[in-house]
Design an enzyme around this catalytic site. Structure first.
Site, PDB file in Angstrom:
ATOM      1  N   ASP A  73       0.830  -1.206   0.000  1.00 23.03           N
ATOM      2  CA  ASP A  73       0.000   0.000   0.000  1.00 23.03           C
ATOM      3  C   ASP A  73       0.871   1.266   0.000  1.00 23.03           C
ATOM      4  OD1 ASP A  73      -2.786   1.015   0.370  1.00 23.03           O
ATOM      5  OD2 ASP A  73      -1.956   1.846   2.218  1.00 23.03           O
ATOM      6  N   GLU A 113       1.674  -0.595  -4.898  1.00 26.82           N
ATOM      7  CA  GLU A 113       0.710   0.439  -5.265  1.00 26.82           C
ATOM      8  C   GLU A 113       1.549   1.690  -5.546  1.00 26.82           C
ATOM      9  OE1 GLU A 113      -3.139   3.075  -3.835  1.00 26.82           O
ATOM     10  OE2 GLU A 113      -1.571   2.572  -2.408  1.00 26.82           O
TER      11      GLU A 113
HETATM   12  C1  NOJ Z   1      -4.526   2.932  -0.764  1.00 33.43           C
HETATM   13  C2  NOJ Z   1      -5.567   1.905  -0.510  1.00 33.43           C
HETATM   14  O1  NOJ Z   1      -5.765   1.166  -1.684  1.00 33.43           O
HETATM   15  C3  NOJ Z   1      -6.794   2.649  -0.058  1.00 33.43           C
HETATM   16  O2  NOJ Z   1      -7.933   1.817  -0.029  1.00 33.43           O
HETATM   17  C4  NOJ Z   1      -6.498   3.244   1.279  1.00 33.43           C
HETATM   18  O3  NOJ Z   1      -7.597   4.024   1.690  1.00 33.43           O
HETATM   19  C5  NOJ Z   1      -5.252   4.109   1.225  1.00 33.43           C
HETATM   20  N1  NOJ Z   1      -4.185   3.517   0.489  1.00 33.43           N
HETATM   21  C6  NOJ Z   1      -4.732   4.376   2.602  1.00 33.43           C
HETATM   22  O4  NOJ Z   1      -4.141   3.215   3.113  1.00 33.43           O
END
Ligand code: NOJ
Length: 547
Positions: free
Chosen positions: A212, A283
């Site tokens: 993440d 991500e």
């Molecule tokens: C990206 C995640 O995919 C999302 O769902 C989340 O709210 C934020 N990061 C914070 O962790």
């Protein structure tokens, strides 16, 4: 290790379950509820593994599974080495990994290293004073000269990224909710703790992590102000005032990624517990291709796969998508492998976002994602062209929608329970239970009905996955753009396969294609001979085995 013959032409990436397979993202609360509480769980996922094996996926990524107060539905972790009680126990996770392994499906977890929950013991301790043992695990700063926030950084969820902590007189950084304090990745002890967290899960057989906010964990050490957004910045940045230049994507993040890659590779060493190295999937939320490529490092020393948000946020438009894919082809290091996806739990479902709930367009989009040169990730429900479910933003469970008040921010719409059947409970939960989020139109989209219909999107997706997996040109073959009229996109994969998709509103003729249609989005065309000119109706796509 794989020998040279396993290398993809033009690439140094050896064959593997993730290079040649298809991955599938599961939102655990919404996949299958085994105990009738209306919330999906790990046993439920285990009970549905046969669907995934039938579909042909080789790996699953589970959205957060760790204990969390769920301010941001698991992205606010309170314990990195345990399982959320809503989802089951660590034994359930072990059993899921084992049962998936029996079907040659690997399991990836979601790792959230950018921030913890404010209820994590580290933060609770950090709040006790400036000298607290874990104070420096987080990013603290004194008020700015005007007595306000230390700098102009903004939260991804709106408002300042800084929250004042009155008792200790300093601000802490939280780039999402104030209850998600950012960790301080300049602190060596944090790095060591996370090495241990990675090892903990790798030892349990986890095949890797989706990481993440991977691009933003390290912040500018001097906390310099971010510059204003300019009109030439990507349209997804235009709703912000400042551009995340110092608050994200700092060069030092690569030190952390190299470190994690070393930890992962150590688990794939010949004498290690696992005979294959776990993978790191980032991500990497950057909106320029030249900012994306560095996340692969040399191709061998950072991420295995870096999600491409330019592609996610492109329109379902031939010219836009082709340009991005050509850019990836030109810019990807030879040791690196691309990844393509059209849906996720933040951006929404491709059937709505790209296809405007027109199933023919969704089928064309799925055909693209499953035939590009790069690992496809499907989001649960994509295989039945599941659309977003329209929901009242007033009752949103998503904290972003509640915070901004903007209905288009409501991510609940793409996190609703999987419709397995049209019966009460949808095969997701018991008929009596109230699902944690509402179902959509069960009669319009459910797995059982599509399974019974060979012309369905479900069968199209399964057949495309099978074709991809058994056709080396489609997994590892080169990509080359072919001539196509405006609004259409055609490409060759390897020497033997061509793909053509018409994303325009008019019938088009694609020249120079001769062979046989292996799979068309209109299944009635499967097996049709193509003699040099390929006619495609609007929203139609085909995979052609070339003469
Ligand atoms: C990206 C995640 O995919 C999302 O769902 C989340 O709210 C934020 N990061 C914070 O962790």
């Amino acid at each position: 290790m794989n020998d040279k013959t396993d290398l993809a032409p033009g690439s140094q990436v050896p064959a593997s379950w993730w290079r040649d397979g298809v991955l599938y993202q599961i939102y655990p609360r919404s996949f299958a509820d085994s105990d009738g509480d209306g919330i999906g769980d790990l046993v439920g996922i285990r009970e549905r593994l046969d669907h995934l094996a039938w579909l042909g996926v080789t790996g699953i990524w589970l959205n957060p599974t760790m204990p969390s107060p769920n301010d941001d539905w698991g992205y606010d972790v309170a314990d990195y080495c345990a399982v959320h009680p809503d989802l089951g126990t660590i034994d359930d996770l072990d059993a899921l990994i084992a049962a998936a392994g029996e079907r040659e499906i690997r399991v990836l977890l979601d790792l959230v290293p950018n921030h913890t929950s404010d209820r994590h013991p580290w933060f609770q301790d950090a709040l006790t004073g400036r000298d607290a043992r874990h104070r420096d695990f987080y990013v603290w700063a004194p008020p700015g000269p005007d007595g306000g926030a230390p700098n102009n950084w903004i939260s991804n969820f709106g408002g300042s990224a800084w929250t004042f902590h009155e008792p200790t007189g300093e601000y802490y950084l939280a780039q999402f909710l104030p209850t998600q304090p950012d960790l301080n990745w300049w602190n060596e002890e944090i790095r060591e703790r996370f090495d241990d967290i990675l090892r903990f899960w790798f030892r349990r057989g986890v095949a890797g992590f989706r990481i993440d906010v991977c691009h933003a964990i390290v912040k500018d050490r001097e906390l310099r102000d971010d510059p204003p957004v300019t009109p030439t910045d990507h349209r997804k940045l235009q709703h912000r005032t400042v551009k995340p230049v110092y608050s994200a994507n700092r060069p030092e993040v690569h030190d952390v990624l190299r470190r994690w890659r070393t930890v992962a590779d150590a688990h794939g060493a010949p004498d290690a517990a696992q005979d294959e190295a776990p993978i790191l999937v980032g991500e990497t939320y950057v909106l320029e291709l030249d900012e994306l490529m560095p996340f692969y490092g040399t191709g061998r020393d950072e991420l295995h796969l870096a999600f491409n948000f330019l592609f996610v946020h492109a329109d379902l438009d031939a010219a836009q998508m082709r340009e991005i894919v050509e850019g990836v082809e030109a810019g990807l290091p030879p040791d690196a492998w691309a990844v393509y996806t059209g849906s996720n739990h933040d951006a929404g479902r491709l059937a709505t976002r790209w296809a405007m709930d027109d199933e023919r367009r969704a089928r064309a989009a799925l055909l693209i994602v499953l035939t590009l040169r790069g690992t496809p990730f499907l989001y649960y429900g994509d295989e039945i062209a599941l659309p977003n479910v329209p929901l009242d933003p007033e009752t949103a469970l998503d904290p972003v929608a509640r915070r901004t008040g903007d209905p288009s921010d409501n991510r609940d719409v793409c996190r609703t329970p999987m419709p397995w059947t049209a019966e009460p409970g949808a095969g997701f939960t018991t008929p009596e239970a109230t699902p944690w989020l509402p179902f959509g139109d069960l009669a319009a989209h459910n797995v059982a009905a599509q399974k019974a219909d060979p012309a369905s999107t479900l069968h199209l997706v399964r057949d495309l996955i099978a074709l991809r997996r058994r056709t080396p040109d489609l997994t590892a073959g080169t990509y080359a753009t072919l001539d196509a009229p405006d609004g259409a996109w055609a490409y060759r994969r390897g020497d033997g396969v061509a793909v053509a998709v018409n994303l325009s509103d008019a019938t088009v003729s694609v020249p120079g294609v001769a062979g046989r249609i292996a799979i068309g989005t209109d299944r009635g065309r499967d097996g049709e001979a193509v003699d040099g000119t390929l006619d495609l109706r609007p929203s139609e796509g085909v995979v052609v085995e070339l003469e």
